[in-house]
Design an enzyme around this catalytic site. Structure first.
Site, PDB file in Angstrom:
ATOM      1  N   CYS A   1       0.852  -1.188   0.000  1.00 61.95           N
ATOM      2  CA  CYS A   1       0.000   0.000   0.000  1.00 61.95           C
ATOM      3  C   CYS A   1       0.890   1.240   0.000  1.00 61.95           C
ATOM      4  CB  CYS A   1      -0.909  -0.015   1.226  1.00 61.95           C
ATOM      5  SG  CYS A   1      -1.861   1.500   1.455  1.00 61.95           S
TER       6      CYS A   1
ATOM      7  N   CYS B   1     -15.838 -10.989  17.780  1.00 61.18           N
ATOM      8  CA  CYS B   1     -14.848 -10.187  17.062  1.00 61.18           C
ATOM      9  C   CYS B   1     -13.696  -9.804  17.982  1.00 61.18           C
ATOM     10  CB  CYS B   1     -15.490  -8.941  16.460  1.00 61.18           C
ATOM     11  SG  CYS B   1     -16.235  -7.827  17.680  1.00 61.18           S
TER      12      CYS B   1
END
Length: 379
Positions: free
Chosen positions: A3, A333
């Site tokens: 990135c 999560c």
């Protein structure tokens, strides 16, 4: 995945960026297994991998800069905007609409909100993409001053971006780190976007929660469905049911399913999806999950819980421990809070577990466990 934003230190949100994906996935599996070492008999299923890039179905773009040159992205430590329109973890469909939305900010004269100066109108653009390419767009504004200009130019925006299924304006007047406000103003005739997942048409309203990674969410719901069908309960509760993903996947002949969610909007979306699918024996109610369970007269055979990061907490863990419920499907999560909750339920022992990589390039992941009641106490 590489990135350019990360390499230039413009955005460091994806803390694992540049690390081989296989190594990321293996580290998440080890981290979760280490947290659950108190349960050595747990069967660990192979982890569910994601695509490395383009996996995010939602984008939360902070709007900064000027009317003539808006920036869509994040804030740096000083409160200045960093443009991230090319962020590679966002889906290609979301990336494709951002330049047109930036141009719309200029056309509609929407003043970006200046955080340090505390002035301006447009705070965020919140977008969610469905599996079939439709997009839900929300303008988060400080006041309703800009709404007439959005309405004036909305027709041209919809002509440029026909994939926009739902558009709203959300008013968030406070100067604090709160993403959205209470008031939502519909700007299109449609207010619900359909989210096809595993053959079910889940429905998403503007404030409804939906998993960030549609591919892995589909695997999550399939795993939950398979475990429920394996146990074959006659009664199921889905606590923290959201828009009904687990509840609707758990439906079956001769089975009653009750979904509990505190958000009335999410419950309305779940009911719409249920009715479209023609599912019987499934009901939803807008209630606090813990209060519903503790106050119920009957106990189901199986409970599904899918809580926020803080976990289900002491009260609901205590109720599950003493309730006599035979099985629990726990989708988490945050494996740290999962381990804490399991320690408070010594009679509920993990039989199977699976890591699902909902968030590649980050340290976060989802984990599901199938719990079974046993007389033994796990220390």
């Amino acid at each position: 995945m590489q990135c350019s934003y990360f390499d230039a230190a413009l955005c460091l949100s994806c803390t694992l960026m540049g690390q081989p994906y296989a190594d990321q996935l293996a580290a998440k599996q080890r981290h979760c297994a280490d947290l659950l070492t108190a349960y050595p008999d747990t069967e660990w299923l192979p982890p569910v991998a994601s695509t490395e890039s383009g996996y995010r179905n939602k984008a939360k773009m902070v709007v900064t800069g000027t009317v003539e040159a808006p920036r869509l992205g994040i804030l740096d430590a000083a409160g200045n905007g960093v443009d991230l329109q090319g962020c590679g973890v966002n889906s290609p469909g979301l990336r494709a609409v951002l330049p047109t939305l930036a141009a719309f900010v200029t056309r509609a004269r929407l003043m970006p909100y200046d955080v340090p100066a505390r002035r301006g109108e447009l705070k965020y653009l919140l977008l969610t993409e469905s599996p079939d390419g439709q997009v839900l767009l929300r303008f988060v504004l400080r006041t309703d001053e800009s709404v007439p200009r959005i309405r004036k130019h909305l027709g041209s925006l919809l002509a440029e971006l026909p994939q926009l299924a739902v558009v709203t304006a959300n008013l968030q007047p406070e100067h604090k780190a709160v993403l959205e406000g209470e008031r939502e103003i519909p700007l299109t005739a449609r207010t619900t976007m359909r989210m096809p997942v595993n053959g079910l048409g889940l429905q998403l309203l503007p404030k409804s929660f939906f998993q960030t990674n549609t591919q892995v969410a589909a695997a999550l719901y399939r795993q939950g469905r398979d475990w429920v069908d394996e146990v074959a309960p006659s009664d199921v509760w889905d606590l923290y049911c959201g828009v009904g993903g687990f509840a609707l996947h758990s439906a079956g002949p001769g089975r009653t399913v009750t979904g509990i969610e505190i958000s009335r909007e999410a419950v309305a979306a779940a009911e719409a999806a249920r009715d479209e699918a023609g599912l019987t024996g499934v009901r939803f109610a807008a209630r606090d999950a813990t209060a519903f369970a503790v106050g119920a007269a009957d106990v189901p055979d199986l409970v599904v819980v899918n809580p926020p990061r803080r976990g289900i907490g002491a009260a609901l863990s205590g109720w599950l421990e003493s309730s006599g419920v035979r099985h629990v499907v726990y989708s988490s999560c945050n494996a740290v809070s999962l381990a804490k909750d399991l320690a408070a339920m010594p009679s509920m022992v993990p039989r199977r577990a699976r890591v699902l990589d909902m968030f590649p390039q980050t340290r976060h992941y989802e984990v599901m466990v199938l719990l079974e009641r046993t007389a033994a106490t796990v220390g």
